[in-house]
Design an enzyme around this catalytic site. Sequence first.
Site, PDB file in Angstrom:
ATOM      1  N   HIS A 373      26.153  55.885  34.197  1.00  0.00           N
ATOM      2  CA  HIS A 373      27.058  54.785  34.519  1.00  0.00           C
ATOM      3  C   HIS A 373      26.735  54.060  35.808  1.00  0.00           C
ATOM      4  O   HIS A 373      27.431  53.113  36.162  1.00  0.00           O
ATOM      5  CB  HIS A 373      28.499  55.299  34.635  1.00  0.00           C
ATOM      6  CG  HIS A 373      29.171  55.491  33.323  1.00  0.00           C
ATOM      7  ND1 HIS A 373      29.902  54.511  32.712  1.00  0.00           N
ATOM      8  CD2 HIS A 373      29.208  56.551  32.501  1.00  0.00           C
ATOM      9  CE1 HIS A 373      30.377  54.959  31.566  1.00  0.00           C
ATOM     10  NE2 HIS A 373      29.965  56.204  31.410  1.00  0.00           N
ATOM     11  N   LYS A 564      39.703  44.274  40.047  1.00  0.00           N
ATOM     12  CA  LYS A 564      38.789  45.400  39.840  1.00  0.00           C
ATOM     13  C   LYS A 564      38.873  46.255  41.096  1.00  0.00           C
ATOM     14  O   LYS A 564      39.459  45.826  42.090  1.00  0.00           O
ATOM     15  CB  LYS A 564      37.353  44.906  39.618  1.00  0.00           C
ATOM     16  CG  LYS A 564      36.893  43.855  40.637  1.00  0.00           C
ATOM     17  CD  LYS A 564      35.460  43.388  40.404  1.00  0.00           C
ATOM     18  CE  LYS A 564      35.302  42.423  39.254  1.00  0.00           C
ATOM     19  NZ  LYS A 564      34.576  42.942  38.129  1.00  0.00           N
ATOM     20  N   ARG A 565      38.291  47.456  41.070  1.00  0.00           N
ATOM     21  CA  ARG A 565      38.274  48.252  42.293  1.00  0.00           C
ATOM     22  C   ARG A 565      37.673  47.433  43.434  1.00  0.00           C
ATOM     23  O   ARG A 565      36.795  46.593  43.217  1.00  0.00           O
ATOM     24  CB  ARG A 565      37.457  49.533  42.073  1.00  0.00           C
ATOM     25  CG  ARG A 565      38.157  50.574  41.211  1.00  0.00           C
ATOM     26  CD  ARG A 565      39.462  51.061  41.817  1.00  0.00           C
ATOM     27  NE  ARG A 565      39.226  51.868  42.992  1.00  0.00           N
ATOM     28  CZ  ARG A 565      39.420  53.187  43.063  1.00  0.00           C
ATOM     29  NH1 ARG A 565      39.883  53.849  42.027  1.00  0.00           N
ATOM     30  NH2 ARG A 565      39.172  53.842  44.181  1.00  0.00           N
ATOM     31  N   LYS A 570      30.979  44.783  44.689  1.00  0.00           N
ATOM     32  CA  LYS A 570      31.674  43.829  43.816  1.00  0.00           C
ATOM     33  C   LYS A 570      31.967  42.508  44.535  1.00  0.00           C
ATOM     34  O   LYS A 570      32.338  41.522  43.915  1.00  0.00           O
ATOM     35  CB  LYS A 570      32.964  44.455  43.282  1.00  0.00           C
ATOM     36  CG  LYS A 570      32.718  45.637  42.323  1.00  0.00           C
ATOM     37  CD  LYS A 570      34.035  46.254  41.864  1.00  0.00           C
ATOM     38  CE  LYS A 570      33.853  47.464  40.962  1.00  0.00           C
ATOM     39  NZ  LYS A 570      33.674  47.119  39.539  1.00  0.00           N
ATOM     40  N   THR A 672      33.636  45.925  32.419  1.00  0.00           N
ATOM     41  CA  THR A 672      34.390  45.733  31.179  1.00  0.00           C
ATOM     42  C   THR A 672      35.510  44.721  31.417  1.00  0.00           C
ATOM     43  O   THR A 672      35.979  44.076  30.480  1.00  0.00           O
ATOM     44  CB  THR A 672      35.000  47.046  30.671  1.00  0.00           C
ATOM     45  OG1 THR A 672      35.666  47.705  31.756  1.00  0.00           O
ATOM     46  CG2 THR A 672      33.936  47.956  30.083  1.00  0.00           C
ATOM     47  N   LYS A 676      37.273  41.613  29.032  1.00  0.00           N
ATOM     48  CA  LYS A 676      38.703  41.368  28.777  1.00  0.00           C
ATOM     49  C   LYS A 676      39.067  39.921  29.108  1.00  0.00           C
ATOM     50  O   LYS A 676      39.833  39.276  28.384  1.00  0.00           O
ATOM     51  CB  LYS A 676      39.559  42.320  29.615  1.00  0.00           C
ATOM     52  CG  LYS A 676      39.314  43.790  29.344  1.00  0.00           C
ATOM     53  CD  LYS A 676      40.057  44.637  30.387  1.00  0.00           C
ATOM     54  CE  LYS A 676      39.441  46.000  30.560  1.00  0.00           C
ATOM     55  NZ  LYS A 676      39.906  46.668  31.791  1.00  0.00           N
TER      56      LYS A 676
HETATM   57  C1  LIG Z   1      39.108  47.094  32.842  1.00  0.00           C
HETATM   58  C2  LIG Z   1      39.633  47.785  34.021  1.00  0.00           C
HETATM   59  C3  LIG Z   1      38.785  48.124  35.078  1.00  0.00           C
HETATM   60  C4  LIG Z   1      37.311  47.760  35.088  1.00  0.00           C
HETATM   61  O1  LIG Z   1      37.176  46.481  35.638  1.00  0.00           O
HETATM   62  P1  LIG Z   1      35.739  45.911  36.108  1.00  0.00           P
HETATM   63  O2  LIG Z   1      36.030  44.485  36.389  1.00  0.00           O
HETATM   64  O3  LIG Z   1      34.823  46.078  34.951  1.00  0.00           O
HETATM   65  O4  LIG Z   1      35.341  46.682  37.301  1.00  0.00           O
HETATM   66  C5  LIG Z   1      39.318  48.759  36.175  1.00  0.00           C
HETATM   67  N1  LIG Z   1      40.627  49.086  36.222  1.00  0.00           N
HETATM   68  C6  LIG Z   1      41.477  48.771  35.233  1.00  0.00           C
HETATM   69  C7  LIG Z   1      42.917  49.123  35.376  1.00  0.00           C
HETATM   70  C8  LIG Z   1      41.015  48.119  34.101  1.00  0.00           C
HETATM   71  O5  LIG Z   1      41.865  47.842  33.111  1.00  0.00           O
END
Ligand SMILES: *Cc1c(COP(=O)(O)O)cnc(C)c1O
Length: 847
Positions: A373, A564-565, A570, A672, A676
């Site tokens: 990952h 995101k985190r 990032k 991911t 979304k």
């Molecule tokens: C989808 C999701 C992530 C991943 O987000 P990235 O933008 O791909 O880092 C992290 N936390 C939550 C709660 C999510 O639903």
Amino acid sequence: MKVENLAACPTVDVEDDRTGLSIETLRRALADNLFYVQGKYPGTATKNDYYMALAYTVRDRLLQRWLATREAYDKQDVRIVCYLSAEFLLGPHLGNNLVNLDIYEPIQRALTESGLDLDELIAQEEEPGLGNGGLGRLAACYMESLASLEIPAIGYGIRYEFGIFDQEIRDGWQVEITDKWLQYGNPWEILQADIAVEVKFGGHTEFYANDQGEQCVRWLPNYTLKGIPYDTPILGYHVNTANTLRLWKAEASESFDFQRFNQGDYYGAVDDKTAAENLTKVLYPNDEQVQGKELRLQQQYFFVSCSLQDMIRIHLAEGNRLETFHEKFAAQLNDTHPAVGVAELMRLLVDEHAMPWNTAWYVTQRTFAYTNHTLLPEALEKWSLSLFGRLLPRHLEIIYEINQRFLEQVRQQFPNDVGRIAALSLIDESGERYVRMANLASVGSYAINGVAALHSELVKSTVLREFHELWPTKITNVTNGVTPRRWMVLSNPQLADLITSKIGHSWVRQLGELRQLEAYVNDAEFCAAWQQVKLANKQQLAQRILNLTGIEVDPTSMFDIQVKRIHEYKRQHLNVLHIITLYNRIKENPAQEIVPRTFIFGGKAAPGYFLAKLMIKLITSVGEVVNNDADVAGRLKVVFLPDYNVTNSQPVYPAADLSEQISTAGKEASGTGNMKFSMNGALTIGTLDGANVEIREEVGEENFFLFGLTVDEVMALKAQGYRPNEYCDRNPNLQKIIHQLSSGVFSRGDQNLFMPLVDNLLYQDPYLLCADYQAYVDCQDQVSQAYAETDRWTHMSILNTARMGKFSSDRSIRDYGETIWQVQPVPLTLKDYVQADAGLRVDQSWV
Ligand SMILES: *Cc1c(COP(=O)(O)O)cnc(C)c1O
């Protein structure tokens, strides 16, 4: 008690209260659960009691499917995918189960008739935050898709008592609050105390001779814990398959208690109980960064040992031999967190089940597959030999043995290649000695995959280069995906209904069918409806923002979102540099035309990650200035949404116009969140990183805002010696921003507050913000232009959704199923357990 005569009970021709789906039955079942499970009547029932009564009503309907699934798997002795993951970021179950059971509307009507509001009850659920971010959420999407595709699967993980912390923002800083998700009970889990297992820790090993006089090894542990499984049914969409998520809780083992009790040490025994339960007490809140703490290795070994013992139990109970273990199970390692399973399966087979080493190794190597990952060095797991050997002495011996045999093979293929041996070795001997978990996982697996095309290529050329040279076909790619059930149907019902009204509902299980929407991009009525849905979603989010932060935002402004985190790679701070750029333009010329934007951020920082926490403070501080400046006149707003989690994210993706996916190229394995957003009609501004590359390929380059250095350019720049301050010197806008940050413009005059960030940018800038700054700002200007052309933007938005079929987690799971797991779907028909038998008929003695 003999119960045959229950069969003589009269059966009445009404729906069963636990399975029936009519409004009348559902209302009666709700009342029944409120009285007899919650022990409340309407005069004393809280909103949470009604939530629990509803959850049990839904669970009853799940259990019928779950039992049928388990019975079918047992009877047919099917091949099973075991998804081993230290994290499952599930999100709330209720809404998703209503969607997948196809009872959302009947339940809604039953509640309305009873004077209750479904949305309010759904909002009561405390989500199981048993993960940090993308990796844990991926595991949850995969469990849902496995069930939807009717593939037999068990998810194995840890039942953390405290999941990821809740985040509050105080004075602009992150504050961490303990997540007490279990405090009111968890209606979705079922305790399975009868199949608990024991797990050993510490101590030493010794040789002994078995009955045949062969030399064997015995592990004499320091202490033993008990693993108690809690099962959660995971239902597929509009199918009868409900797979099992089995999460382990640590408790003191009875044998241990017993000794203490016999010595009369009652309090000592109770202390042991408490100490044992610490093991599964709390999730480590680090994303993409390891700490090397002993408790973390204990957690990893604990859940993996419990799970492998459970798999062996299942296999033997079906009358099979352990030589065929790998034919029964495909065990997927979600990153290296469960990689110690390679050594543990060897130990179980060799030491506990007396299998010869070579046979055990044959079985082990054909059981596991490993998903990588990350390429970030700080996220690659390694354990110091001393710590590892103290906790798992037998496993260290086994790893040495595996390593010796493996390296012998390598030496034959590449004689005198010392560097290659050093890179492939399971032990890092460059300084202090460590066990390398990625190497253990790679050697112990029959397949290795990265999570996006670009990432998989980088795995082959960087972290696992020597493994790729050794086994050129072993590393493959399976691009991540997300489930459209949660991320479209449940979280964006208006968009889902609009889509269904045009192309029918089969897109929910065949996401490629969204392509049919392309026929409507020039249909004015459809475009207007599309815009209307987006606006409504933005209005709802605006209301939430007002409630949560007190900030008023304009739903007609562009919603520019980065959730995101929080992590340097990032680059949330690159986003901030753009915000300040726009702010400065307004300050220089308050009358100039600008496209109004609402910048929305959300995300948690690891509690020990100083710079990430400072990035949150930077966002809130810039917001304080921008949001309250009269010259800005409300045209720019900056919002930090507190406590980003699955629940809070669900209204965010559907309300986005612009999705920020701006990591330094080569750093984000897949992402991911990017999927979304795009599925819900947001356009992406992004780098050529992770799955962005494939999203852009699918939606078309004209429907994606690309900027920034490529992976090759990043590598070349670093190789030639990157000097960030040169970029600043050459760029007056960037220079000005750096000056503002260090002179207190955004920190009420405090010149020190943001110094660590400023110094990092000027003198190190490991993630190349300075190098990408101008390209990012230029690209953002194109975004603004495009947004001003509403019809063009709508067109692009529709095409984004229409072309996202590839990114359903159903496609990912089909890829895994065909290329790695070799599993077949097992379709199920339902049976009515209670009615079919008209009561219990016990035809065997109790087990
Ligand atoms: C989808 C999701 C992530 C991943 O987000 P990235 O933008 O791909 O880092 C992290 N936390 C939550 C709660 C999510 O639903």
